[in-house]
Scaffold this active site. Structure first.
Site, PDB file in Angstrom:
ATOM      1  N   VAL A  15       0.862  -1.181   0.000  1.00 38.80           N
ATOM      2  CA  VAL A  15       0.000   0.000   0.000  1.00 38.80           C
ATOM      3  C   VAL A  15       0.893   1.224   0.000  1.00 38.80           C
ATOM      4  O   VAL A  15       1.933   1.251   0.654  1.00 38.80           O
ATOM      5  CB  VAL A  15      -0.962   0.069   1.218  1.00 38.80           C
ATOM      6  CG1 VAL A  15      -2.022  -0.991   1.122  1.00 38.80           C
ATOM      7  CG2 VAL A  15      -0.205  -0.017   2.521  1.00 38.80           C
ATOM      8  N   SER A  16       0.509   2.214  -0.769  1.00 36.22           N
ATOM      9  CA  SER A  16       1.193   3.504  -0.726  1.00 36.22           C
ATOM     10  C   SER A  16       0.460   4.380   0.270  1.00 36.22           C
ATOM     11  O   SER A  16      -0.583   4.010   0.805  1.00 36.22           O
ATOM     12  CB  SER A  16       1.194   4.159  -2.112  1.00 36.22           C
ATOM     13  OG  SER A  16      -0.126   4.488  -2.488  1.00 36.22           O
ATOM     14  N   THR A  17       0.975   5.573   0.504  1.00 32.68           N
ATOM     15  CA  THR A  17       0.313   6.504   1.430  1.00 32.68           C
ATOM     16  C   THR A  17      -1.093   6.816   0.955  1.00 32.68           C
ATOM     17  O   THR A  17      -2.040   6.880   1.745  1.00 32.68           O
ATOM     18  CB  THR A  17       1.120   7.811   1.534  1.00 32.68           C
ATOM     19  OG1 THR A  17       2.454   7.492   1.936  1.00 32.68           O
ATOM     20  CG2 THR A  17       0.508   8.758   2.549  1.00 32.68           C
ATOM     21  N   ASP A  19      -3.009   4.910  -1.002  1.00 26.83           N
ATOM     22  CA  ASP A  19      -3.852   3.710  -0.985  1.00 26.83           C
ATOM     23  C   ASP A  19      -4.457   3.432   0.376  1.00 26.83           C
ATOM     24  O   ASP A  19      -5.508   2.797   0.471  1.00 26.83           O
ATOM     25  CB  ASP A  19      -3.031   2.474  -1.386  1.00 26.83           C
ATOM     26  CG  ASP A  19      -2.608   2.504  -2.838  1.00 26.83           C
ATOM     27  OD1 ASP A  19      -3.360   3.064  -3.646  1.00 26.83           O
ATOM     28  OD2 ASP A  19      -1.527   1.980  -3.144  1.00 26.83           O
TER      29      ASP A  19
END
Length: 273
Positions: A15-17, A19
């Protein structure tokens, strides 16, 4: 592989920030679905690799790097969706070439794609290119928004907090102790001290950088060329006045740019008075 030998799956989640705020993209949700998928297919989990807070546009992710270094532990990479592992078509293709050379496969669970089939490989390439297009379009919209903000000379654009300041309630405020160091850097350079000599002196005095590291010539150069210290912000080719207080006056900044130019360096654009 022997028909009786269970497939070992490397479960990869990311997960990115951005997401983290989206429903269904949490790490726990991804892991639960992927573990159930392995169980349903009688696959053995050869490893779980989790990148929390990393963008899929870049290769340098700790769990991803570890997974690729541990290929002997698994037979196939399993992800919940293709964009979880790469959002860049070139990086994805490099990974696929690497997997192919090592006799490994790739499976995207929700897209029902499996690189062990010709159709799976073809469709996967098309989907990955669409994902890259979407990512690039998002990047273009962000760029346009930041450019418009810079043209209007408002707001603070994204950047690391510069040495000499701290960030509070949406504004840059002067960090008095660090500001004194910035002033001394400008004074020293105007007094014919080289950037390398200034960095060496600061290190000898055990003055820490913003992140607690050591000073380098490049760090000094960045400070000497940054109009932010005169109360301006710079983004791309745009330089505009900001609301924060300056540490260096414009005359000193412009003088330093002249000195840099005389030393065959690449100065910043001089500021109007």
């Amino acid at each position: 592989m022997d028909a009786q030998t269970p497939i070992r799956a490397a479960i990869y989640t990311r997960v990115s920030t951005e997401d983290q705020a989206k429903e269904g993209f949490s790490l726990d949700a991804q892991l639960e679905k992927l573990r159930s998928y392995c169980k349903a297919r009688d696959w053995v989990i050869g490893g779980e690799y989790i990148d929390d807070g990393y963008s899929g546009r870049y290769l340098k992710r700790p769990a991803y790097s570890r997974m690729m270094a541990e290929m002997d532990k698994w037979d196939t990479v399993l992800v919940i969706k293709m964009d979880r592992i790469h959002r860049n078509s070139k990086n994805f293709m490099l990974m696929m070439e690497n997997l192919k050379k090592s006799g490994k496969e790739f499976v995207s669970m929700t897209e029902s794609l499996d690189t062990s089939t010709a159709m799976g490989r073809f469709v996967m390439d098309i989907i990955q290119r669409i994902a890259q297009l979407e990512s690039e379009q998002i990047g273009e919209r962000v760029y346009i928004g930041m450019e418009q903000k810079a043209k209007q000379s408002v707001g603070v654009l994204g950047f690391n907090i510069p040495y000499g300041y701290y960030y509070s309630d949406g504004f840059l405020s002067i960090h008095r102790e660090e500001a004194t160091v910035v002033e001394n850097i400008y004074t020293s350079y105007k007094n014919n001290k080289s950037m390398g000599e200034i960095a060496k002196k600061l290190n000898q005095a055990k003055v820490p950088t913003k992140k607690g590291g050591v000073w380098a010539k490049k760090t000094i150069s960045t400070i000497l060329k940054n109009p932010l210290y005169c109360g301006y912000h710079r983004w791309q080719e745009y330089i505009y006045r900001s609301g924060h207080n300056p540490i260096v006056n414009i005359a000193d900044f412009n003088e330093v740019q002249d000195i840099i130019a005389n030393h065959k360096g690449r100065p910043s654009k001089k500021l109007g008075k």
